[in-house]
Design an enzyme around this catalytic site. Sequence first.
Site, PDB file in Angstrom:
ATOM      1  N   HIS A  70       0.655  -1.577   0.152  1.00 15.05           N
ATOM      2  CA  HIS A  70       0.274  -0.280   0.392  1.00 15.05           C
ATOM      3  C   HIS A  70       0.885   0.915   0.203  1.00 15.05           C
ATOM      4  O   HIS A  70       1.845   1.055   0.506  1.00 15.05           O
ATOM      5  CB  HIS A  70      -0.743   0.170   0.984  1.00 15.05           C
ATOM      6  CG  HIS A  70      -1.800  -0.781   0.781  1.00 15.05           C
ATOM      7  ND1 HIS A  70      -3.155  -1.245   2.117  1.00 15.05           N
ATOM      8  CD2 HIS A  70      -2.276  -1.426  -0.244  1.00 15.05           C
ATOM      9  CE1 HIS A  70      -3.773  -1.964   1.721  1.00 15.05           C
ATOM     10  NE2 HIS A  70      -3.281  -2.601   0.499  1.00 15.05           N
ATOM     11  N   GLU A  72       1.283   3.636   2.114  1.00 13.67           N
ATOM     12  CA  GLU A  72       1.622   4.184   3.300  1.00 13.67           C
ATOM     13  C   GLU A  72       2.535   3.160   3.427  1.00 13.67           C
ATOM     14  O   GLU A  72       3.532   3.723   4.488  1.00 13.67           O
ATOM     15  CB  GLU A  72       0.417   3.812   4.142  1.00 13.67           C
ATOM     16  CG  GLU A  72      -1.069   4.556   3.974  1.00 13.67           C
ATOM     17  CD  GLU A  72      -2.192   3.875   3.201  1.00 13.67           C
ATOM     18  OE1 GLU A  72      -1.684   2.827   1.676  1.00 13.67           O
ATOM     19  OE2 GLU A  72      -2.738   3.212   3.484  1.00 13.67           O
TER      20      GLU A  72
HETATM   21 ZN   LIG Z   1      -3.112  -0.163   3.562  1.00 16.79          ZN
END
Ligand SMILES: [Zn+2]
Length: 140
Positions: A70, A72
């Site tokens: 992801h 992040e």
């Molecule tokens: Zn995530």
Amino acid sequence: MNNDKQCKFDRRYLEMARIWAKNSYCQRRQVGALVVKNNMIISDGYNGTPSGFENVCEDDNGITKPYVLHAEANAITKLARSSNNSDGATIYITASPCIECAKLIIQAGIKRVVYGEKYRLTDGIELLERAGIEVVYLEV
Ligand SMILES: [Zn+2]
């Protein structure tokens, strides 16, 4: 920083995260993240496969591959290879973080999360709030 100025900066950084998300080669969803500390962007990320892997996020059935990181996670792990760190930083994310990324955000010492798109699952946001992290939702 006063509130108006903070709000203006928050919007600008989130806008930048949205532009950054366009780097993602994922078909299903493009997410971008920026880590800002002392008014400096110290890291960035977008969702995608690990370094050295093919630039394809989905399998033949259009399902996201399990090893896709992801945005992040990419932004936070990028800091692990730099001389900077995210302690006390703010992370700007174009979409609400999942619970896995919320765990990373907490452990990375990030103190503020600004995100721009709600997701049906809210367990990530709830975990962040439980950890005492300031969570701000900004509508487009
Ligand atoms: Zn995530």
